[in-house]
Design an enzyme around this catalytic site. Structure first.
Site, PDB file in Angstrom:
ATOM      1  N   HIS A 117      -4.909  11.290  12.380  1.00  0.00           N
ATOM      2  CA  HIS A 117      -6.010  11.271  13.349  1.00  0.00           C
ATOM      3  C   HIS A 117      -7.310  11.354  12.538  1.00  0.00           C
ATOM      4  O   HIS A 117      -7.319  11.933  11.445  1.00  0.00           O
ATOM      5  CB  HIS A 117      -5.843  12.517  14.222  1.00  0.00           C
ATOM      6  CG  HIS A 117      -6.799  12.652  15.358  1.00  0.00           C
ATOM      7  ND1 HIS A 117      -8.062  13.181  15.225  1.00  0.00           N
ATOM      8  CD2 HIS A 117      -6.659  12.351  16.670  1.00  0.00           C
ATOM      9  CE1 HIS A 117      -8.656  13.204  16.412  1.00  0.00           C
ATOM     10  NE2 HIS A 117      -7.828  12.694  17.307  1.00  0.00           N
ATOM     11  N   ASP A 194      -1.055  19.146  10.344  1.00  0.00           N
ATOM     12  CA  ASP A 194      -1.808  19.030  11.595  1.00  0.00           C
ATOM     13  C   ASP A 194      -0.796  19.025  12.737  1.00  0.00           C
ATOM     14  O   ASP A 194      -0.087  18.048  12.964  1.00  0.00           O
ATOM     15  CB  ASP A 194      -2.619  17.726  11.554  1.00  0.00           C
ATOM     16  CG  ASP A 194      -3.187  17.335  12.915  1.00  0.00           C
ATOM     17  OD1 ASP A 194      -3.007  18.095  13.884  1.00  0.00           O
ATOM     18  OD2 ASP A 194      -3.818  16.264  12.994  1.00  0.00           O
ATOM     19  N   GLN A 197      -0.061  17.594  17.935  1.00  0.00           N
ATOM     20  CA  GLN A 197       0.873  16.970  18.875  1.00  0.00           C
ATOM     21  C   GLN A 197       2.292  17.512  18.719  1.00  0.00           C
ATOM     22  O   GLN A 197       3.209  17.026  19.380  1.00  0.00           O
ATOM     23  CB  GLN A 197       0.900  15.447  18.666  1.00  0.00           C
ATOM     24  CG  GLN A 197      -0.440  14.778  18.800  1.00  0.00           C
ATOM     25  CD  GLN A 197      -0.940  14.747  20.240  1.00  0.00           C
ATOM     26  OE1 GLN A 197      -0.198  14.975  21.186  1.00  0.00           O
ATOM     27  NE2 GLN A 197      -2.231  14.478  20.406  1.00  0.00           N
ATOM     28  N   LYS A 220      -3.980  20.657  23.851  1.00  0.00           N
ATOM     29  CA  LYS A 220      -2.843  19.732  23.869  1.00  0.00           C
ATOM     30  C   LYS A 220      -1.569  20.464  24.266  1.00  0.00           C
ATOM     31  O   LYS A 220      -0.571  19.832  24.588  1.00  0.00           O
ATOM     32  CB  LYS A 220      -2.597  19.124  22.484  1.00  0.00           C
ATOM     33  CG  LYS A 220      -3.834  18.650  21.771  1.00  0.00           C
ATOM     34  CD  LYS A 220      -4.089  17.197  21.974  1.00  0.00           C
ATOM     35  CE  LYS A 220      -5.204  16.744  21.050  1.00  0.00           C
ATOM     36  NZ  LYS A 220      -5.871  15.556  21.540  1.00  0.00           N
ATOM     37  N   CYS A 358      -8.468   7.411  18.249  1.00  0.00           N
ATOM     38  CA  CYS A 358      -8.956   8.149  17.067  1.00  0.00           C
ATOM     39  C   CYS A 358      -8.050   7.972  15.855  1.00  0.00           C
ATOM     40  O   CYS A 358      -7.936   8.874  15.016  1.00  0.00           O
ATOM     41  CB  CYS A 358      -9.133   9.641  17.357  1.00  0.00           C
ATOM     42  SG  CYS A 358     -10.372   9.994  18.578  1.00  0.00           S
TER      43      CYS A 358
HETATM   44  C1  LIG Z   1      -2.860  14.397  15.825  1.00  0.00           C
HETATM   45  C2  LIG Z   1      -4.147  15.039  16.208  1.00  0.00           C
HETATM   46  N1  LIG Z   1      -4.807  15.764  15.300  1.00  0.00           N
HETATM   47  C3  LIG Z   1      -5.970  16.374  15.592  1.00  0.00           C
HETATM   48  C4  LIG Z   1      -6.551  16.265  16.824  1.00  0.00           C
HETATM   49  C5  LIG Z   1      -7.837  16.957  17.106  1.00  0.00           C
HETATM   50  O1  LIG Z   1      -7.567  18.138  17.779  1.00  0.00           O
HETATM   51  P1  LIG Z   1      -8.678  18.996  18.520  1.00  0.00           P
HETATM   52  O2  LIG Z   1      -9.031  18.243  19.751  1.00  0.00           O
HETATM   53  O3  LIG Z   1      -7.978  20.279  18.812  1.00  0.00           O
HETATM   54  O4  LIG Z   1      -9.806  19.182  17.586  1.00  0.00           O
HETATM   55  C6  LIG Z   1      -5.905  15.516  17.804  1.00  0.00           C
HETATM   56  C7  LIG Z   1      -6.531  15.348  19.120  1.00  0.00           C
HETATM   57  O5  LIG Z   1      -6.863  14.301  19.578  1.00  0.00           O
HETATM   58  C8  LIG Z   1      -4.680  14.888  17.488  1.00  0.00           C
HETATM   59  O6  LIG Z   1      -4.026  14.172  18.402  1.00  0.00           O
END
Ligand SMILES: Cc1ncc(COP(=O)(O)O)c(C=O)c1O
Lengths: 400, 148
Positions: A117, A194, A197, A220, A358
């Site tokens: 992302h 990360d 998801q 999420k 994104c």
């Molecule tokens: C895989 C992944 N990493 C990071 C993020 C960013 O997370 P946050 O919205 O908690 O900053 C997202 C959210 O869209 C995501 O899907």
């Protein structure tokens, strides 16, 4: 499963029952989370960690209980290893600037993957700009899986850190992170995962993974927006300098110098998102009550059903067909732009996301400007998948 | 007719399927790219301007039906206009797409008026306006623009 617990699901859109399939963007929240937030504002509204009065004490207790719930959800050794943050984005930036920055110099490398992302790309590009380090990328294949053939060369003596997504938000791919972490650790390279998801779908055990850092996004995983967790191994967290300066993160301040507070307070400057943290704790409790095994099992049933149902739509092409994936489906349909599909099926009550999600590098790989993405959660039903398919057929008919 | 059918009315679908003045021309004097990266709309405009007049207006790129149809109609309307007249049409189109404006058509906009329903879909207005802003950018000598 548990649909009745989610008031947001019980509504109509354009006169049709809402079919919410945009869970990877943000999930719906159960009543328990809404109640926890309300309860804080109604009965315990006070600042935390600073008052002697009853409300401040009970608010502090709720906030710290939430930290404990989250530690249990991801099996952290101690709740002190969890820092409340705004979300995964803040977690990655914090680690980049307070842990990695002092460890890299010009010519060093940071390793990420093609499935990241933007929030796990841009903070590293900023760091590279600041230090002269280079960003390296683990490649992907047509199925949307990481290609690990060259991992040994990608993890080399210049590599100072690896940061990889656990589950891809765009394609649903579940990455073999345990294996990646072991490979990096064999060369003494610390790793951030990360987990934005992952926590909504699968059981995460940070001790079993042995990751150095793990980020959790509250919104999420059925919790409030603007809430999240950064887990870090305690030896790292105590050695790291603070991220933001301010109240709460200190134990003594004079004009000459400041003594920082202990972890996790050291990283929690200012009045935090108290209601958000408490709501996130309620989300963790909710998920543990339902059972992560049950959630994961239900996800897989839905995944198999949806994969089959979508494959029967003529002209629909799934983007990302990893063997191991969560119920996230990116797809394109011949002759209809994703944006039009999104608008049309919204009129049938179906909420999906369209665009690049994104993750622009993933779509550059496929030579696409973007896709439609239906992302399911355990509370979705087979009937909802059928409504999605019917609405896609209607969109196709309109564009005949 | 439902709002959805009004949005995707026959004229819009027809322009989307067979866009007019579509494809990169052999020659042009001005060019700009209109890119809405988040929704994946790309409209490249190619203008031939002589004596302050739009002698030819072509476009290329891939985008949603609303952006495609709008560009197709816009190029038809714009070809042959003086730059001043084009600016007037651009201003009228912005008014047509303004959700707070109740006027539903402007004589000068001709078939472009069929896009009126777009303003009831706030997330799609940027698709319809993209090609217009791209022409405006090209005239001003800018190479790219966005309406996101
Ligand atoms: C895989 C992944 N990493 C990071 C993020 C960013 O997370 P946050 O919205 O908690 O900053 C997202 C959210 O869209 C995501 O899907």
């Amino acid at each position: 499963m548990m649909r009745h617990e989610f008031p947001g699901l019980q509504q109509q859109v354009h006169g049709k029952p809402l079919v919410y399939l945009d869970n990877a963007a943000t999930a719906q929240r159960p009543q328990a989370v809404l109640d926890a937030i309300n309860n804080y504002y109604l009965k315990h509204n006070a600042n935390i960690h600073r008052g002697v009065h009853s409300l401040s004490e009970s608010a502090t207790e709720l906030y710290e209980q939430a930290r404990n719930s989250l530690a249990r959800l991801i099996n952290a050794p101690s709740e002190k290893d969890l820092i409340f943050v705004r979300g995964c984005t803040e977690g990655v930036n914090l680690v980049a600037q307070t842990f990695v920055r002092s460890r890299v110099k010009a010519g060093d490398e940071i390793l990420i993957s093609h499935l990241e992302h933007h929030s796990n790309i841009v903070p590293w590009q900023i760091l590279c700009e600041q230090t002269g380090a280079k960003l390296k990328v683990i490649p992907m294949n047509q199925q949307g899986e990481l290609v690990l053939d060259d991992l040994d060369q990608l993890l080399n003596e210049r590599t100072k850190f690896m940061s990889v997504v656990h589950v891809s938000n765009a394609l649903g791919t579940i990455n073999p992170v345990k294996k990646l972490i072991a490979a990096a650790h064999a060369k003494d390279i610390p790793v951030l995962i990360d987990g934005a998801q992952a926590t909504p779908h699968i059981k995460v055990d940070v001790q079993d993974l042995d990751c150095d850092f793990y980020t959790v996004s509250g919104h999420k995983m059925y919790g409030p927006t603007g809430s999240g967790i950064l887990y870090g191994k305690s030896e790292h967290l105590s050695a790291m300098p603070p991220y933001h300066g301010g109240g709460e993160m200190i134990s003594k301040v004079t004009f000459e110098s400041t003594v920082y507070n202990a972890v996790p307070a050291k990283f929690e400057a200012g009045t935090p998102n108290i209601a958000g943290g408490i709501g996130l704790g309620a989300a963790a409790e909710f998920m543990m009550t339902v059972g992560m095994d049950k959630i994961a099992e239900r996800d897989q049933v839905l995944k198999v059903y949806a994969e089959q149902a979508l494959s029967e739509v003529p002209g629909l092409r799934l983007v990302g067909t990893a063997t191991n994936k969560s119920p996230v489906f990116s797809f394109v349909i011949d002759g209809i732009h994703a944006h039009d599909i999104g608008t049309i099926i919204d009129h049938h009550g179906v909420a999906i996301r369209t665009g690049h999600h994104c993750t622009m590098p993933i779509f550059q790989f496929y030579g696409l400007a973007g896709s439609c993405r239906a992302s399911l959660a355990f509370y979705n039903t087979e009937q909802e998948v059928d409504v999605l398919v019917e609405s896609l057929l209607k969109a196709k008919a309109m564009f005949q | 007719m439902s709002e959805l059918n009004k949005l995707y009315k026959k004229a819009v679908l027809a322009h989307n399927k067979n866009p007019h003045n579509y494809g990169k021309p052999e020659t042009w004097t001005h060019h700009a790219e209109g890119l809405n990266a988040i929704c994946g709309d790309l409209v490249e405009v190619y203008l031939t301007i002589a004596d302050d007049r739009l002698v030819a207006v072509n476009f290329a790129g891939e985008s949603c039906a609303i952006a495609m149809a709008s560009a197709s109609m816009m190029t038809e309307l714009s070809t042959g206009l003086t730059l001043q007249d084009w600016q007037n049409r651009f201003n009228l189109f912005k008014q047509l797409m303004d959700p707070n404006n109740e006027q539903v058509s402007y004589d000068e906009l001709g078939e472009v008026n069929t896009l009126i329903t777009v303003k009831k879909f706030p997330s799609r207005i940027k698709s319809a306006t993209l090609c217009w802003y791209a022409v405006d950018a090209a005239i001003k000598g800018q190479s790219s623009t966005t309406t996101e």
